[in-house]
Design a protein around this motif. Structure first.
Motif, PDB file in Angstrom:
ATOM      1  N   SER A 188     -29.592  58.409 -36.653  1.00  0.00           N
ATOM      2  CA  SER A 188     -28.374  59.306 -34.964  1.00  0.00           C
ATOM      3  C   SER A 188     -28.532  59.367 -34.508  1.00  0.00           C
ATOM      4  O   SER A 188     -29.698  59.228 -33.589  1.00  0.00           O
ATOM      5  CB  SER A 188     -28.162  60.418 -36.640  1.00  0.00           C
ATOM      6  N   TRP A 189     -27.536  60.156 -33.568  1.00  0.00           N
ATOM      7  CA  TRP A 189     -27.290  60.190 -32.177  1.00  0.00           C
ATOM      8  C   TRP A 189     -27.832  59.585 -31.586  1.00  0.00           C
ATOM      9  O   TRP A 189     -28.808  59.837 -30.488  1.00  0.00           O
ATOM     10  CB  TRP A 189     -27.763  62.016 -32.241  1.00  0.00           C
ATOM     11  N   VAL A 190     -27.415  58.402 -31.477  1.00  0.00           N
ATOM     12  CA  VAL A 190     -27.575  57.346 -30.731  1.00  0.00           C
ATOM     13  C   VAL A 190     -27.049  57.081 -29.701  1.00  0.00           C
ATOM     14  O   VAL A 190     -25.648  57.176 -29.288  1.00  0.00           O
ATOM     15  CB  VAL A 190     -27.478  55.896 -31.276  1.00  0.00           C
ATOM     16  N   THR A 191     -27.663  57.789 -28.461  1.00  0.00           N
ATOM     17  CA  THR A 191     -26.620  57.967 -26.558  1.00  0.00           C
ATOM     18  C   THR A 191     -27.654  56.894 -25.265  1.00  0.00           C
ATOM     19  O   THR A 191     -28.780  57.121 -25.203  1.00  0.00           O
ATOM     20  CB  THR A 191     -27.735  59.214 -26.581  1.00  0.00           C
ATOM     21  N   LEU A 192     -26.661  56.680 -25.128  1.00  0.00           N
ATOM     22  CA  LEU A 192     -27.287  55.584 -23.443  1.00  0.00           C
ATOM     23  C   LEU A 192     -26.623  57.204 -22.734  1.00  0.00           C
ATOM     24  O   LEU A 192     -26.165  57.840 -22.455  1.00  0.00           O
ATOM     25  CB  LEU A 192     -26.490  54.548 -23.085  1.00  0.00           C
ATOM     26  N   LEU A 193     -28.498  56.979 -21.960  1.00  0.00           N
ATOM     27  CA  LEU A 193     -28.365  58.408 -21.134  1.00  0.00           C
ATOM     28  C   LEU A 193     -27.470  58.066 -19.833  1.00  0.00           C
ATOM     29  O   LEU A 193     -27.823  56.526 -19.667  1.00  0.00           O
ATOM     30  CB  LEU A 193     -30.299  58.624 -20.523  1.00  0.00           C
ATOM     31  N   SER A 194     -27.900  58.569 -19.138  1.00  0.00           N
ATOM     32  CA  SER A 194     -26.869  58.760 -17.428  1.00  0.00           C
ATOM     33  C   SER A 194     -27.551  57.455 -16.649  1.00  0.00           C
ATOM     34  O   SER A 194     -27.291  57.700 -15.927  1.00  0.00           O
ATOM     35  CB  SER A 194     -26.824  60.006 -16.547  1.00  0.00           C
TER      36      SER A 194
ATOM     37  N   ARG B  62     -23.256  66.313 -22.388  1.00  0.00           N
ATOM     38  CA  ARG B  62     -23.864  66.285 -23.396  1.00  0.00           C
ATOM     39  C   ARG B  62     -25.538  66.165 -22.455  1.00  0.00           C
ATOM     40  O   ARG B  62     -25.223  65.234 -21.552  1.00  0.00           O
ATOM     41  CB  ARG B  62     -23.754  65.513 -24.497  1.00  0.00           C
ATOM     42  N   ALA B  63     -25.865  66.791 -22.816  1.00  0.00           N
ATOM     43  CA  ALA B  63     -26.756  66.828 -22.111  1.00  0.00           C
ATOM     44  C   ALA B  63     -28.001  66.777 -23.439  1.00  0.00           C
ATOM     45  O   ALA B  63     -28.454  67.675 -24.254  1.00  0.00           O
ATOM     46  CB  ALA B  63     -27.466  67.604 -20.642  1.00  0.00           C
ATOM     47  N   ALA B  64     -29.909  66.506 -23.370  1.00  0.00           N
ATOM     48  CA  ALA B  64     -30.710  66.669 -23.191  1.00  0.00           C
ATOM     49  C   ALA B  64     -31.691  67.599 -22.459  1.00  0.00           C
ATOM     50  O   ALA B  64     -32.106  67.034 -21.505  1.00  0.00           O
ATOM     51  CB  ALA B  64     -31.059  64.913 -24.065  1.00  0.00           C
ATOM     52  N   LEU B  65     -32.221  68.139 -23.406  1.00  0.00           N
ATOM     53  CA  LEU B  65     -33.743  68.421 -22.225  1.00  0.00           C
ATOM     54  C   LEU B  65     -34.766  68.423 -23.230  1.00  0.00           C
ATOM     55  O   LEU B  65     -35.199  68.546 -24.038  1.00  0.00           O
ATOM     56  CB  LEU B  65     -32.725  70.703 -22.500  1.00  0.00           C
ATOM     57  N   TRP B  66     -36.041  67.828 -21.934  1.00  0.00           N
ATOM     58  CA  TRP B  66     -36.999  68.163 -22.384  1.00  0.00           C
ATOM     59  C   TRP B  66     -38.141  68.850 -22.205  1.00  0.00           C
ATOM     60  O   TRP B  66     -38.033  68.707 -20.576  1.00  0.00           O
ATOM     61  CB  TRP B  66     -37.206  66.224 -22.539  1.00  0.00           C
ATOM     62  N   LEU B  67     -38.274  69.725 -22.865  1.00  0.00           N
ATOM     63  CA  LEU B  67     -40.018  70.897 -22.171  1.00  0.00           C
ATOM     64  C   LEU B  67     -40.727  70.613 -22.280  1.00  0.00           C
ATOM     65  O   LEU B  67     -40.893  70.651 -23.242  1.00  0.00           O
ATOM     66  CB  LEU B  67     -38.943  72.334 -22.065  1.00  0.00           C
TER      67      LEU B  67
ATOM     68  N   LEU C  93     -40.808  70.677 -26.588  1.00  0.00           N
ATOM     69  CA  LEU C  93     -39.170  70.960 -27.418  1.00  0.00           C
ATOM     70  C   LEU C  93     -38.254  70.403 -26.654  1.00  0.00           C
ATOM     71  O   LEU C  93     -38.589  70.000 -25.497  1.00  0.00           O
ATOM     72  CB  LEU C  93     -39.682  72.516 -26.473  1.00  0.00           C
ATOM     73  N   MET C  94     -37.448  70.492 -27.464  1.00  0.00           N
ATOM     74  CA  MET C  94     -36.159  69.564 -27.256  1.00  0.00           C
ATOM     75  C   MET C  94     -35.101  70.000 -27.052  1.00  0.00           C
ATOM     76  O   MET C  94     -35.200  71.147 -28.873  1.00  0.00           O
ATOM     77  CB  MET C  94     -36.822  68.449 -27.297  1.00  0.00           C
ATOM     78  N   ALA C  95     -33.746  70.142 -26.756  1.00  0.00           N
ATOM     79  CA  ALA C  95     -32.869  70.768 -26.888  1.00  0.00           C
ATOM     80  C   ALA C  95     -31.795  70.094 -26.665  1.00  0.00           C
ATOM     81  O   ALA C  95     -31.667  69.026 -25.511  1.00  0.00           O
ATOM     82  CB  ALA C  95     -32.536  72.272 -26.591  1.00  0.00           C
ATOM     83  N   SER C  96     -30.273  69.806 -27.276  1.00  0.00           N
ATOM     84  CA  SER C  96     -29.259  69.228 -27.311  1.00  0.00           C
ATOM     85  C   SER C  96     -28.537  70.182 -26.522  1.00  0.00           C
ATOM     86  O   SER C  96     -28.179  71.035 -27.644  1.00  0.00           O
ATOM     87  CB  SER C  96     -28.868  68.196 -28.381  1.00  0.00           C
ATOM     88  N   ILE C  97     -27.661  70.424 -26.048  1.00  0.00           N
ATOM     89  CA  ILE C  97     -26.796  71.311 -25.662  1.00  0.00           C
ATOM     90  C   ILE C  97     -25.634  70.724 -24.667  1.00  0.00           C
ATOM     91  O   ILE C  97     -24.881  68.836 -24.604  1.00  0.00           O
ATOM     92  CB  ILE C  97     -27.541  72.202 -24.359  1.00  0.00           C
ATOM     93  N   MET C  98     -23.859  71.158 -24.901  1.00  0.00           N
ATOM     94  CA  MET C  98     -23.050  70.143 -24.712  1.00  0.00           C
ATOM     95  C   MET C  98     -22.403  71.346 -23.661  1.00  0.00           C
ATOM     96  O   MET C  98     -22.493  72.789 -23.752  1.00  0.00           O
ATOM     97  CB  MET C  98     -22.062  70.465 -25.315  1.00  0.00           C
ATOM     98  N   CYS C  99     -21.240  70.860 -22.211  1.00  0.00           N
ATOM     99  CA  CYS C  99     -20.910  71.650 -21.409  1.00  0.00           C
ATOM    100  C   CYS C  99     -19.559  71.213 -21.018  1.00  0.00           C
ATOM    101  O   CYS C  99     -19.420  70.115 -20.938  1.00  0.00           O
ATOM    102  CB  CYS C  99     -22.345  71.829 -20.147  1.00  0.00           C
ATOM    103  N   ARG C 100     -19.228  72.444 -20.097  1.00  0.00           N
ATOM    104  CA  ARG C 100     -17.765  71.857 -19.926  1.00  0.00           C
ATOM    105  C   ARG C 100     -17.462  70.709 -18.668  1.00  0.00           C
ATOM    106  O   ARG C 100     -16.809  69.874 -19.387  1.00  0.00           O
ATOM    107  CB  ARG C 100     -17.077  72.802 -19.407  1.00  0.00           C
TER     108      ARG C 100
ATOM    109  N   GLU D 133     -37.417  68.459 -18.456  1.00  0.00           N
ATOM    110  CA  GLU D 133     -36.431  67.452 -17.745  1.00  0.00           C
ATOM    111  C   GLU D 133     -34.844  66.954 -18.536  1.00  0.00           C
ATOM    112  O   GLU D 133     -34.709  67.730 -19.630  1.00  0.00           O
ATOM    113  CB  GLU D 133     -37.314  65.782 -18.212  1.00  0.00           C
ATOM    114  N   VAL D 134     -33.922  66.984 -17.443  1.00  0.00           N
ATOM    115  CA  VAL D 134     -32.509  66.692 -17.769  1.00  0.00           C
ATOM    116  C   VAL D 134     -32.028  65.631 -18.027  1.00  0.00           C
ATOM    117  O   VAL D 134     -32.023  64.659 -17.070  1.00  0.00           O
ATOM    118  CB  VAL D 134     -31.672  67.684 -16.692  1.00  0.00           C
ATOM    119  N   THR D 135     -31.266  65.492 -19.077  1.00  0.00           N
ATOM    120  CA  THR D 135     -31.258  63.985 -19.395  1.00  0.00           C
ATOM    121  C   THR D 135     -29.396  63.174 -19.630  1.00  0.00           C
ATOM    122  O   THR D 135     -29.430  63.820 -20.909  1.00  0.00           O
ATOM    123  CB  THR D 135     -32.278  63.189 -20.094  1.00  0.00           C
ATOM    124  N   PRO D 136     -28.827  63.405 -18.806  1.00  0.00           N
ATOM    125  CA  PRO D 136     -27.155  63.583 -19.355  1.00  0.00           C
ATOM    126  C   PRO D 136     -27.172  62.379 -20.011  1.00  0.00           C
ATOM    127  O   PRO D 136     -27.385  61.674 -19.398  1.00  0.00           O
ATOM    128  CB  PRO D 136     -26.580  64.140 -18.015  1.00  0.00           C
ATOM    129  N   ALA D 137     -26.225  62.548 -21.227  1.00  0.00           N
ATOM    130  CA  ALA D 137     -25.546  61.260 -21.728  1.00  0.00           C
ATOM    131  C   ALA D 137     -24.398  60.316 -21.349  1.00  0.00           C
ATOM    132  O   ALA D 137     -23.709  60.780 -20.557  1.00  0.00           O
ATOM    133  CB  ALA D 137     -25.820  61.508 -23.543  1.00  0.00           C
TER     134      ALA D 137
END
Length: 339
Positions: free
Chosen positions: A99-105, A248-253, A285-292, A315-319
């Protein structure tokens, strides 16, 4: 600065948002009950729900939590070449365990989440299928070892309800990934129920009963047992762009070990957060976030995230594009197909 809670989308009106919030709180809430809470008819709620589905804005699905079954969840990062990235993502989106198959920026990295239902399926995916794929030139797998429950599930529409209405809806808080001391064993009928709910999380008990040869009462009782054991939970997939969220972005901390729990708990309170977990590997630690928009993403990283003690690297990786959410494929900005 306008908050997430105050900002209005151009697609959903107030009643739509109330219905969305109610479904996040209780995905199978009866439309008659919801109509009574909202002061509208059952038919109005049903019509609005059908419209949200038909417009490709949301989909309700029953999901399987692999942890009570004795298996882990994995966050996987796959490196490829830009010319093969889309083909790789399209292939991965059709794997039932992913699930959550995403091509990063970057255009050359695809991420996904694996929820294998057996050791054999896990090993085949991580040790054979993915490493041997011609498009893959590198792979990193992070085991999810703890999921931090969110204070309130995204997209945060509770402010549209009175305190009494929220009490009638019940709690929306997520629970940590844990289950009984011994792994739950699923029968063939259980698997059939889960498959039906994966296609439609609001499938009526009578429909499920007819398909598996049980009575509706027995189906309802078994579904309640699966929910109680935390094997079954209900999730909503959203076409977030059509709800006013462009990023949408993933955070890798990386955090100091002593600060891991505090940082993860703090991130779980942020309104932008839709998922946060402790992991194994080079990040913990990893997180998924939503921004305007990207300006909102910048403010989030520099202000909310930057204010937390204990983070040593991020590391911030936008989708660039999401091909599959929890259960559904996406066609541009529209939910297109349930797999």
């Amino acid at each position: 600065m306008q908050s997430l809670e105050e900002s209005e989308s151009s697609v959903l009106d107030v009643l739509d948002k109330q219905i969305v919030h109610a479904l996040v709180s209780d995905a199978r809430i009866a439309f008659a009950k919801l109509g009574a809470i909202l002061g509208v008819s059952e038919q109005t709620v049903a019509r609005r729900y059908r419209s949200l589905r038909q417009r490709g804005i949301l989909h309700v699905a029953g999901q399987v939590n692999a942890v009570p079954l004795g298996h882990a969840r994995w966050a996987i990062r796959l490196r490829t070449t830009p010319d093969k990235a889309v083909r790789l993502a399209e292939s991965l989106a059709r794997f039932p365990d992913l699930s959550w198959v995403t091509l990063l920026s970057t255009g050359s990295e695809v991420t996904c989440v694996s929820r294998p239902r057996s050791v054999e399926r896990r090993d085949k995916l991580l040790l054979q299928t993915l490493p041997q794929a011609s498009q893959v030139i590198g792979l990193t797998a992070h085991e999810v070892i703890h999921r931090f429950p969110l204070d309130e599930e995204w997209p945060h529409f509770s402010h549209l309800f009175t305190a009494e209405q929220l009490r009638e809806l019940g709690s929306q808080a997520t629970r940590a990934d844990m289950g009984p001391e011994a792994p739950v064993r699923l029968s063939a009928e259980d698997e059939a129920i889960l498959a039906i709910l994966g296609r439609d999380g609001r499938a009526p008990y009578a429909q499920i009963a007819a398909e598996i040869g049980w009575t509706p009462t027995r189906v309802a009782r078994r579904m309640a047992e699966l929910v109680e054991s935390r094997v079954l939970y209900f999730d909503l997939d959203f076409a977030i762009e059509r709800m006013g969220y462009a990023v949408r972005a993933a955070l890798w901390l990386r955090t100091r070990p002593a600060d891991l729990a505090a940082v993860g708990t703090a991130i779980a309170t942020h309104p932008e957060t839709v998922f946060v977990a402790a992991t194994t590997g080079s990040v913990n630690l990893m997180a998924s976030i939503m921004c305007r928009d990207t300006a909102h993403l910048y403010r989030y990283v520099t202000q909310r995230l930057g204010a937390l003690d204990g983070i040593t690297d991020v590391e911030v990786t936008p989708a660039l594009r999401v091909f599959k959410q929890a259960q559904t494929l996406l066609d541009s900005d529209r939910i297109s197909l349930v797999r």
